[in-house]
Design a protein around this motif. Sequence first.
Motif, mmCIF file in Angstrom:
data_model
loop_
_atom_site.group_PDB
_atom_site.id
_atom_site.type_symbol
_atom_site.label_atom_id
_atom_site.label_comp_id
_atom_site.label_asym_id
_atom_site.label_seq_id
_atom_site.Cartn_x
_atom_site.Cartn_y
_atom_site.Cartn_z
ATOM 1 N N VAL A 21 0.846 -1.198 0.000
ATOM 2 C CA VAL A 21 0.000 0.000 0.000
ATOM 3 C C VAL A 21 0.882 1.249 0.000
ATOM 4 O O VAL A 21 0.643 2.190 -0.765
ATOM 5 N N THR A 22 1.904 1.225 0.840
ATOM 6 C CA THR A 22 2.832 2.360 0.901
ATOM 7 C C THR A 22 3.455 2.611 -0.464
ATOM 8 O O THR A 22 3.538 3.749 -0.925
ATOM 9 N N LEU A 24 2.222 1.832 -3.328
ATOM 10 C CA LEU A 24 1.215 2.265 -4.303
ATOM 11 C C LEU A 24 0.824 3.727 -4.136
ATOM 12 O O LEU A 24 0.230 4.323 -5.045
ATOM 13 N N VAL A 25 1.158 4.299 -2.986
ATOM 14 C CA VAL A 25 0.841 5.704 -2.752
ATOM 15 C C VAL A 25 1.535 6.581 -3.799
ATOM 16 O O VAL A 25 0.974 7.562 -4.266
ATOM 17 N N VAL A 26 2.764 6.185 -4.187
ATOM 18 C CA VAL A 26 3.505 7.008 -5.139
ATOM 19 C C VAL A 26 3.133 6.718 -6.589
ATOM 20 O O VAL A 26 3.654 7.351 -7.493
ATOM 21 N N GLY A 27 2.231 5.744 -6.806
ATOM 22 C CA GLY A 27 1.790 5.495 -8.167
ATOM 23 C C GLY A 27 1.440 4.046 -8.446
ATOM 24 O O GLY A 27 1.886 3.147 -7.733
ATOM 25 N N ASP A 28 0.648 3.805 -9.468
ATOM 26 C CA ASP A 28 0.247 2.455 -9.852
ATOM 27 C C ASP A 28 1.479 1.618 -10.176
ATOM 28 O O ASP A 28 2.535 2.156 -10.505
ATOM 29 N N HIS A 70 -3.871 -0.391 -8.646
ATOM 30 C CA HIS A 70 -4.177 0.999 -8.319
ATOM 31 C C HIS A 70 -4.731 1.102 -6.900
ATOM 32 O O HIS A 70 -5.626 0.345 -6.522
ATOM 33 N N LEU A 71 -4.186 2.012 -6.104
ATOM 34 C CA LEU A 71 -4.647 2.182 -4.721
ATOM 35 C C LEU A 71 -5.943 2.974 -4.669
ATOM 36 O O LEU A 71 -6.037 4.068 -5.227
ATOM 37 N N GLU A 72 -6.957 2.420 -3.985
ATOM 38 C CA GLU A 72 -8.227 3.131 -3.791
ATOM 39 C C GLU A 72 -8.172 3.850 -2.445
ATOM 40 O O GLU A 72 -8.685 3.373 -1.431
ATOM 41 N N ALA A 73 -7.542 5.020 -2.466
ATOM 42 C CA ALA A 73 -7.252 5.732 -1.215
ATOM 43 C C ALA A 73 -8.515 6.071 -0.428
ATOM 44 O O ALA A 73 -8.499 6.081 0.804
ATOM 45 N N ALA A 74 -9.608 6.310 -1.131
ATOM 46 C CA ALA A 74 -10.837 6.740 -0.449
ATOM 47 C C ALA A 74 -11.305 5.718 0.576
ATOM 48 O O ALA A 74 -11.880 6.070 1.610
ATOM 49 N N LEU A 76 -9.614 3.961 2.564
ATOM 50 C CA LEU A 76 -8.907 4.109 3.833
ATOM 51 C C LEU A 76 -9.708 4.993 4.783
ATOM 52 O O LEU A 76 -9.643 4.838 6.008
ATOM 53 N N ALA A 77 -10.480 5.903 4.204
ATOM 54 C CA ALA A 77 -11.289 6.820 5.020
ATOM 55 C C ALA A 77 -12.290 6.047 5.878
ATOM 56 O O ALA A 77 -12.604 6.455 6.996
ATOM 57 N N MET A 79 -11.892 3.259 7.400
ATOM 58 C CA MET A 79 -11.246 2.775 8.614
ATOM 59 C C MET A 79 -11.002 3.933 9.574
ATOM 60 O O MET A 79 -11.310 3.834 10.760
ATOM 61 N N TRP B 82 -1.217 6.132 10.836
ATOM 62 C CA TRP B 82 -0.715 5.386 9.674
ATOM 63 C C TRP B 82 -1.667 5.539 8.496
ATOM 64 O O TRP B 82 -1.250 5.938 7.390
ATOM 65 N N ILE B 83 -2.931 5.232 8.733
ATOM 66 C CA ILE B 83 -3.920 5.274 7.656
ATOM 67 C C ILE B 83 -4.010 6.666 7.044
ATOM 68 O O ILE B 83 -3.949 6.838 5.833
ATOM 69 N N HIS B 84 -4.107 7.666 7.930
ATOM 70 C CA HIS B 84 -4.316 9.025 7.457
ATOM 71 C C HIS B 84 -3.144 9.492 6.609
ATOM 72 O O HIS B 84 -3.331 10.125 5.571
ATOM 73 N N HIS B 86 -1.205 7.716 4.719
ATOM 74 C CA HIS B 86 -1.273 7.122 3.389
ATOM 75 C C HIS B 86 -2.407 7.712 2.578
ATOM 76 O O HIS B 86 -2.249 8.001 1.389
ATOM 77 N N GLN B 87 -3.542 7.867 3.225
ATOM 78 C CA GLN B 87 -4.714 8.400 2.533
ATOM 79 C C GLN B 87 -4.409 9.788 1.988
ATOM 80 O O GLN B 87 -4.622 10.060 0.806
ATOM 81 N N ALA B 89 -1.506 11.263 1.412
ATOM 82 C CA ALA B 89 -0.481 11.251 0.375
ATOM 83 C C ALA B 89 -1.068 10.809 -0.961
ATOM 84 O O ALA B 89 -0.818 11.425 -2.004
ATOM 85 N N ALA B 90 -1.866 9.733 -0.928
ATOM 86 C CA ALA B 90 -2.425 9.201 -2.166
ATOM 87 C C ALA B 90 -3.405 10.194 -2.785
ATOM 88 O O ALA B 90 -3.386 10.413 -4.003
ATOM 89 N N GLU B 91 -4.229 10.792 -1.938
ATOM 90 C CA GLU B 91 -5.218 11.729 -2.487
ATOM 91 C C GLU B 91 -4.558 12.976 -3.048
ATOM 92 O O GLU B 91 -4.986 13.507 -4.066
ATOM 93 N N ARG B 93 -1.687 12.983 -4.434
ATOM 94 C CA ARG B 93 -1.149 12.571 -5.727
ATOM 95 C C ARG B 93 -2.231 12.615 -6.807
ATOM 96 O O ARG B 93 -2.005 13.098 -7.920
ATOM 97 N N TYR B 94 -3.422 12.090 -6.465
ATOM 98 C CA TYR B 94 -4.503 12.087 -7.442
ATOM 99 C C TYR B 94 -4.917 13.511 -7.786
ATOM 100 O O TYR B 94 -5.228 13.836 -8.920
#
Lengths: 122, 122
Positions: A21-22, A24-28, A70-74, A76-77, A79, B82-84, B86-87, B89-91, B93-94
Motif C-alpha cells: 500500500v505504501t 502504491l501511494v507514489v503510483g500504480d 491501483h490504490l483506492e485511497a478513499a 482508507l477513510a 477505517m 498510519w492510515i491518514h 497514506h490516505q 499522500a495518495a489523495e 497525488r490524485y
Amino acid sequence: MSDRLSRLFAALADPTRRDIVTRLVVGDATVSELAKPYDVSLQAVSKHLKVLEEAGLVSRSREAQRRPVHLEAAVLAEMTSWIHRHQQAAEERYRRLDAVLAVLDADLDADLDADLDADLDD
Amino acid sequence: MSDRLSRLFAALADPTRRDIVTRLVVGDATVSELAKPYDVSLQAVSKHLKVLEEAGLVSRSREAQRRPVHLEAAVLAEMTSWIHRHQQAAEERYRRLDAVLAVLDADLDADLDADLDADLDD
DNA sequence: CACCTCCTCAACCAATTGGTTGAATACGAC
DNA sequence: GTCGTATTCAACCAATTGGTTGAGGAGGTG
C-alpha cells in the motif's frame, strides 16, 4: 470475518501488504514491480494483492499482459472513520471523568484547608 | 505478524473484538459483563481480551476476583496516524494528477477551438 | 506458428486463529 | 476450611492464512 470492515483491517494486518500500500501511494504498479523488493514468490504477492482487492483497497485493470494495480485511497477513510469515532468518544469520556475527579480533588483540598484553618484557631 | 501495527490491525479485524472496543468506550467492564451479549463461552471472550491486551488496546487491573477491562483510547491514534498519512499522500497525488489532466484537457479544448476557428475561416 | 513475458489457478503444507470443554487458580463469604 | 463467583490455563479441533511449487492462460514478438 466476511464483513467489509473486518476485511479492511485484516488486509492491513500484514506488513507486506501495508508495504505494498505504501508503495502504491507514489503510483500504480504491476505485480512484478510490486514483487521485486521481496524474496517471496510472485504467486505469494499475487495472493496478497487478491486480499487487498477483496478488501476494496486496490483495483486492477488490464494493459496487454500486465495488470496495473491501483490504490483506492478513499476506502482508507472508512477505517479512519471507525477508529476516530471510537477514539474521540473514549477520550471525551476520560476528559469528563478527569473533570469530575478534579472537582473531587478541589473539594478535598477545601476540606483540608478548612481543617488547617481550624487547627490554626487553636 | 509480531510487530505492533500488525497486532493492532489484526486485533480490530474481528467483529466481536471491535464490538468489545465499542462497548468499552462507554466505560470499563469485567470479563463476564463483556461476555454477556455473546453466545460464546467466557473463555472465548477471555481470549479476545488477551488479543486486545497484547495489541495494547486494552489494559486489565485487579479488583477482588474481578478483572476490570479498560480501553486505551490513545493507542487508536497510532492506527489513524498510519492510515491518514497514506490516505492524504495518495489523495494529494490524485489531486495533482487531476490538475495535470485538466491542463491537458484545456490544451485539447484550445486546439479544438483553433480547428473550429480555422474551419469557420473557410 | 513458436516463444517469451506477465500473471493466475490448483494443490499442498505448516502455522495461526477462534472456538470448544475440563481443570485450576484467586478471592470473598459463610 | 468450604463454597461460590470470576477468570485463566491447557488440550484439542476445524477453518483460515501465508507460503510453496507446478501447470496453465493471455497477449505481444520473432
